[in-house]
Design a protein around this motif. Structure first.
Motif: not given
Length: 383
Positions: A94-104, A159-168
């Protein structure tokens, strides 16, 4: 996770867009993908032509609308103990690994996977897309794109910036200024140390002054942030050639992270004034060539958007969460906000996984992001 989103994420992760590298191959991939959907792009190149921002818009002409923004560069993998290929998608548990997968790149993949949704029926307002470079090294690249939007008669409203916030939803973060200080003294044999000007010792006096300012900054607090005060710290220092030589040169880097309404300029002026009035006169009396210079390394403004505003209420509806907060890390959000575009942050994943070996974003987070974009699309169509 649908196959289209998976394929897009795999493609984005395969590009090594570490900030020291070019991002043009990835930007070309996005430009070509948009062109396949009939969407034209504008590129804003770096001075050396090795990197570019991409800007595109969908929907009707006119000002207003929503901007979705993300940076394409990633931090290095050097020295990190990865157990899987960093520049490839590995999907496991249930996880997608790779550099930049979370950020962003996870967010960017969701935006690109949602293109068919946004294009399926007419929108009542424009949808703007902005993908930048060199965010990880001081929010340097996006500035040309922000300047273009600021001068445009068709500037987005939100503007919505999609940095990783846990969708909060996030409404604020601190600003940052990074500086380099170079101290030039006068070298001599250590047996005659009083005849020289010890650059390391002078730098130490200045660092001590910086430490004192850091403590005083804690007197002004804002409980919405963690830590709840502005911070000032020295991160690196180099100097000296040998123990039996009075060091001629010393260099150190320091950073100031300020609450959004704090005056960073007054702090920097205080540091420079101490160097100029308390250190330099004695140094130059002994060696006229002595000097203390300061060089900016990078800066970005803080962000503080009213969480009770209409745009915040809208994002709460789209994201499915009204639990607004701030984040400790910085983003390009303050730059968009200064350009007159109300800015909020919300994206899949967590910065707790970013910048680390085996960085990942949960599939559940990507699916929630896709749901947010679908709700946004429905709102942009509603009469």
């Amino acid at each position: 996770m649908n196959s289209h989103l998976r394929a897009l994420l795999a493609s984005l992760l395969a590009f090594d867009t570490t900030s020291r590298e070019s991002n043009l191959a990835l930007i070309g991939f996005i430009r070509d993908l948009l062109a396949q959907h009939g969407v034209a792009s504008t590129l804003f190149y770096s001075d050396d032509g090795r990197k570019a921002n991409l800007y595109a818009r969908l929907g009707p002409a006119g000002d207003g609308g929503v901007l979705l923004s993300g940076h394409t560069d990633v931090v290095p993998v050097d020295g990190q103990a990865w157990t899987m290929p960093p520049f490839a998608l590995t999907e496991r548990d249930g996880r997608c690994y790779g550099r930049g997968s979370a950020d962003m790149k996870g967010f960017i993949a969701c935006v690109l996977a949602s293109l068919t949704t946004f294009l399926a029926r007419p929108l009542r307002m424009p949808l703007h897309l902005a993908f930048s470079y060199d965010e990880e090294v001081g929010c340097l690249g996006v500035r040309s794109l922000v300047a273009h939007l600021q001068a445009s008669p068709e500037k987005p409203a939100l503007c919505i910036i999609g940095e990783p916030t846990g969708m909060q939803p996030v409404y604020g973060h601190k600003g940052k200024v990074a500086m380099r200080c170079q101290v030039r003294g006068h070298a001599c044999h250590s047996a005659w140390a009083p005849s020289g000007v010890n650059a390391i010792e002078q730098a130490a006096k200045l660092i001590g002054h910086i430490s004192g300012i850091s403590e005083s900054l804690q007197q002004t607090q804002d409980a919405r942030f963690d830590p709840p005060f502005s911070t000032l710290q020295v991160g690196t220092i180099q100097g000296g050639a040998a123990l039996n030589i009075v060091p001629q040169d010393c260099q150190f880097d320091f950073e100031l992270r300020t609450l959004p309404d704090a005056d960073a300029e007054s702090v920097l002026k205080n540091i420079e004034a101490f160097a100029r009035s308390e250190l330099l006169p004695a140094m130059q009396a002994k060696a006229p060539e002595s000097a203390i210079t300061f060089q900016p390394l990078g800066a970005y403004p803080g962000l503080l958007t009213d969480p009770q505003s209409d745009v915040a209420r809208w994002l709460a509806d789209w994201s499915g969460s009204a639990a607004f907060s701030t984040v400790a890390f910085g983003t390009e959000g303050g730059l968009f906000n200064e350009a007159g575009i109300a800015t909020l942050i919300c994206g899949p994943g967590s910065m707790a996984q970013g910048h680390k070996a085996d960085e990942f974003v949960a599939v559940e987070q990507l699916e929630r992001c896709m749901q947010m974009l679908a709700r946004l699309c429905a709102w942009m169509r509603a009469g």
